[in-house]
Design an enzyme around this catalytic site. Sequence first.
Site, PDB file in Angstrom:
ATOM      1  N   GLU A 103       0.505 -10.780   6.925  1.00 50.23           N
ATOM      2  CA  GLU A 103      -0.899 -10.385   6.777  1.00 50.23           C
ATOM      3  C   GLU A 103      -1.829 -10.971   7.818  1.00 50.23           C
ATOM      4  OE1 GLU A 103      -0.389 -13.260   3.153  1.00 50.23           O
ATOM      5  OE2 GLU A 103       0.883 -11.933   4.342  1.00 50.23           O
ATOM      6  N   ASN A 104      -1.366 -11.963   8.587  1.00 51.34           N
ATOM      7  CA  ASN A 104      -2.224 -12.457   9.667  1.00 51.34           C
ATOM      8  C   ASN A 104      -2.184 -11.544  10.895  1.00 51.34           C
ATOM      9  OD1 ASN A 104       0.471 -13.463   9.891  1.00 51.34           O
ATOM     10  ND2 ASN A 104      -0.190 -14.890  11.464  1.00 51.34           N
TER      11      ASN A 104
END
Length: 214
Positions: free
Chosen positions: A51-52
């Site tokens: 998700e980064n």
Amino acid sequence: MSATTGWSRPEIAARVAQDIPDGAYVNLGIGMPTAVGNALPADKEILLHSENGILGMGPAPAPGDEDWDLINAGKEPITLLEGGSYFHHTDSFMIMRGGHLDVSVLGGFEVAMNGDLANWSTGDQSRLPGVGGAMDLAVGAKKVYVTMTHTDAKGRSKLVERCQYPLTAMTVVDRVYTDLGVFAVAGDGFEVLELAPGIDLDYAKDRTAAPLRG
């Protein structure tokens, strides 16, 4: 834990990897789920998301080969496969919230028999809670698999009739992978899909605080 009395954490990860289909887009949560990336079969093309802002993660780098500009959401060093990419955080969450992930593999503190998930806080003030992207991953993925030990440090079952900890998301979990086996959420209990070596149904039932059927 030996192979004759259940699965080790790497063995849990390997068992999850068996159930991820070829061509799937998959997010691996922080902690135990991360190990799934090292257990994916070579004959499958599985695209790992973080998700980064990463798509196309490979296995963890060998010691000494870390690139600390290339990390996952848990701040662990990763590798990037050929064709992989990294991009803006907003775009990453659009992937999660837009229903583009086939599987999300998350850790858990509790899973209820109706599929509720609690994985971000136990109320322990010595450990600062942080839900991170878990809510988005839990509700945005087409399938949610949870990896965790079957019981906590005090021997209490993590498979329960109703979660006592704050919920991450409601009715989202499809399967749970623990040191004792693989269990499907069945609404009125859990269904045994597979038991780990050395584990029989009675042993698993004794350690499960919800109905369990084989």
